[in-house]
Design an enzyme around this catalytic site. Structure first.
Site, mmCIF file in Angstrom:
data_model
loop_
_atom_site.group_PDB
_atom_site.id
_atom_site.type_symbol
_atom_site.label_atom_id
_atom_site.label_comp_id
_atom_site.label_asym_id
_atom_site.label_seq_id
_atom_site.Cartn_x
_atom_site.Cartn_y
_atom_site.Cartn_z
ATOM 1 N N ASP A 146 -3.768 -10.204 11.144
ATOM 2 C CA ASP A 146 -5.148 -10.123 10.434
ATOM 3 C C ASP A 146 -4.408 -8.616 8.685
ATOM 4 O O ASP A 146 -5.651 -8.687 8.739
ATOM 5 C CB ASP A 146 -5.341 -8.756 11.566
ATOM 6 C CG ASP A 146 -5.096 -7.635 12.288
ATOM 7 O OD1 ASP A 146 -3.699 -7.605 12.429
ATOM 8 O OD2 ASP A 146 -5.698 -6.440 11.737
ATOM 9 N N HIS A 147 -3.239 -9.583 8.660
ATOM 10 C CA HIS A 147 -3.284 -8.493 7.694
ATOM 11 C C HIS A 147 -2.525 -9.888 6.368
ATOM 12 O O HIS A 147 -2.863 -9.590 5.418
ATOM 13 C CB HIS A 147 -1.892 -7.838 7.193
ATOM 14 C CG HIS A 147 -2.581 -6.741 8.535
ATOM 15 N ND1 HIS A 147 -2.586 -5.016 7.877
ATOM 16 C CD2 HIS A 147 -3.098 -6.318 9.697
ATOM 17 C CE1 HIS A 147 -2.904 -4.309 8.152
ATOM 18 N NE2 HIS A 147 -2.677 -4.445 9.463
ATOM 19 N N HIS B 223 5.473 0.386 13.881
ATOM 20 C CA HIS B 223 4.666 0.018 13.401
ATOM 21 C C HIS B 223 5.157 -1.455 13.870
ATOM 22 O O HIS B 223 5.004 -2.506 15.177
ATOM 23 C CB HIS B 223 3.157 -0.270 12.992
ATOM 24 C CG HIS B 223 2.538 -1.379 13.003
ATOM 25 N ND1 HIS B 223 0.995 -1.327 14.500
ATOM 26 C CD2 HIS B 223 1.802 -2.537 12.818
ATOM 27 C CE1 HIS B 223 0.986 -2.400 14.875
ATOM 28 N NE2 HIS B 223 0.680 -2.815 13.180
ATOM 29 N N HIS C 97 1.986 -5.767 5.806
ATOM 30 C CA HIS C 97 3.463 -5.964 7.147
ATOM 31 C C HIS C 97 2.619 -7.512 8.029
ATOM 32 O O HIS C 97 1.991 -7.595 7.519
ATOM 33 C CB HIS C 97 3.320 -5.508 8.427
ATOM 34 C CG HIS C 97 2.290 -4.756 9.553
ATOM 35 N ND1 HIS C 97 1.200 -4.729 8.502
ATOM 36 C CD2 HIS C 97 1.683 -5.131 10.431
ATOM 37 C CE1 HIS C 97 0.276 -3.677 9.191
ATOM 38 N NE2 HIS C 97 0.454 -5.122 10.348
ATOM 39 N N ASP D 275 -0.988 -0.248 8.810
ATOM 40 C CA ASP D 275 -1.130 -0.251 9.732
ATOM 41 C C ASP D 275 -0.354 1.140 10.411
ATOM 42 O O ASP D 275 0.307 1.588 11.894
ATOM 43 C CB ASP D 275 -0.434 -1.273 11.158
ATOM 44 C CG ASP D 275 -2.022 -2.171 11.111
ATOM 45 O OD1 ASP D 275 -2.953 -1.407 10.427
ATOM 46 O OD2 ASP D 275 -1.922 -2.745 12.300
ATOM 47 N N HIS E 218 -7.758 0.059 9.489
ATOM 48 C CA HIS E 218 -8.920 -0.022 10.067
ATOM 49 C C HIS E 218 -9.449 1.313 10.569
ATOM 50 O O HIS E 218 -8.980 2.177 9.908
ATOM 51 C CB HIS E 218 -7.722 -0.066 11.312
ATOM 52 C CG HIS E 218 -7.400 -1.152 11.648
ATOM 53 N ND1 HIS E 218 -8.143 -2.628 12.341
ATOM 54 C CD2 HIS E 218 -6.046 -1.514 11.767
ATOM 55 C CE1 HIS E 218 -6.985 -3.731 12.718
ATOM 56 N NE2 HIS E 218 -5.549 -3.456 12.114
ATOM 57 N N HIS F 12 1.245 -8.889 10.484
ATOM 58 C CA HIS F 12 0.665 -8.959 11.949
ATOM 59 C C HIS F 12 -0.975 -10.290 11.130
ATOM 60 O O HIS F 12 -0.854 -10.035 9.411
ATOM 61 C CB HIS F 12 0.037 -8.340 11.769
ATOM 62 C CG HIS F 12 0.616 -6.933 13.121
ATOM 63 N ND1 HIS F 12 0.720 -5.332 13.530
ATOM 64 C CD2 HIS F 12 1.878 -7.931 13.820
ATOM 65 C CE1 HIS F 12 1.519 -5.510 14.217
ATOM 66 N NE2 HIS F 12 2.584 -6.400 14.733
HETATM 67 ZN ZN LIG Z 1 -1.060 -4.613 12.735
#
Ligand SMILES: [Zn+2]
Length: 255
Positions: free
Chosen positions: A60-61, A110, A56, A129, A167, A58
């Site tokens: 941090d990905h 999410h 996805h 996530d 995570h 985001h």
């Molecule tokens: Zn995420």
């Protein structure tokens, strides 16, 4: 043959996953939020980056994708809305990478673009996530109904499936699970193990789907004990499973 998967910690609590077939130097990275840990692992393991998988959008990905592409121009397999994606994937697609076959599951909730990569031979799923060890992702874009449907699809995978989430949230998740189901002995046992691992700074991921089915309240909203906890927090009599899920998810946001 099961895939070989390396866990690369990043930021404060992210895991990037680097995988390859046994005996192959062709490596693929899942959700590289940062490039540096990936480049270091490729060098120390003597592997060649051959592709990037994204669950996805985001930061941090995907934050490390541009640097990795600058280093080696490789295909990017991910949701269509991500601008670096070269091979768009949606629910129901199949993907084969160096002999590894993935089935793509659309798992919105999410985020709306979220996908998961299921590999049947190991078996394992890279689920970003969506499903966490002991919990699930926050609902940034989707509805509780969408997330429940997505989690139900993951819950229907073989119980031996390893859950490669993105995570290290397991301890906090299980403290919440204990509040939801104080009488669930599997939760108590798992929480004790996880606290021991975290005290030694060890990872608690991947877990197995069987463990999640026994302890993760978000996969257990059809259980009487979880419904009872939701009832104590305002579930109307005759509330649906989706209503139970929505109440438990909202509770976790404030826990
Ligand atoms: Zn995420």
């Amino acid at each position: 043959m099961p895939l070989i998967v390396h866990r690369l910690p990043a930021f404060s609590d992210n895991y990037l996953w680097l995988f390859h077939q046994p005996g192959s130097r062709l490596a693929f990275v899942v959700d590289p939020g940062a490039a540096e840990p990936v480049l270091q692992a490729l060098a120390s393991l003597d592997l060649d980056l051959s592709g990037i998988l994204i669950t996805h959008h985001h930061p941090d990905h995907v934050g490390g994708v541009d640097s990795l592409l600058h280093h080696t121009a490789v295909p990017v397999y991910g949701p269509p809305d991500i601008h670096q994606t070269t091979h768009s994937l949606v629910d129901g697609d199949q993907l084969t990478l160096d002999g590894t076959h993935f089935k793509i599951l659309g798992v919105p909730g999410h985020t709306l673009d979220h996908i998961a990569f299921f590999e049947a031979e190991t078996p394992l799923v890279f689920c970003g996530d969506t499903l966490f060890a002991g919990g699930c992702g926050r609902l940034f874009e989707g509805s509780p109904e969408q997330m429940w449907r997505s989690l139900s699809r993951l819950a229907a995978l073989p119980p031996a499936t390893k859950i490669y989430c993105a995570h290290e949230y397991t301890k906090a998740n299980l403290l919440f699970a204990q509040a939801v189901e104080p009488e669930n002995h599997a939760v108590q046992k798992r929480l004790k193990q996880v606290i021991q691992l975290r005290n030694r700074a060890q990872a608690t991921v991947p877990s197995s789907l069987a463990e999640e089915l026994a302890t993760n309240p978000f996969l257990r909203v059809t259980q009487g004990s979880v419904r009872q906890a939701a009832s104590a927090r305002g579930l109307p009599s005759g509330g649906t499973v989706e209503d139970v899920f929505a109440i438990i998810r909202h509770w976790k946001d404030q826990f």
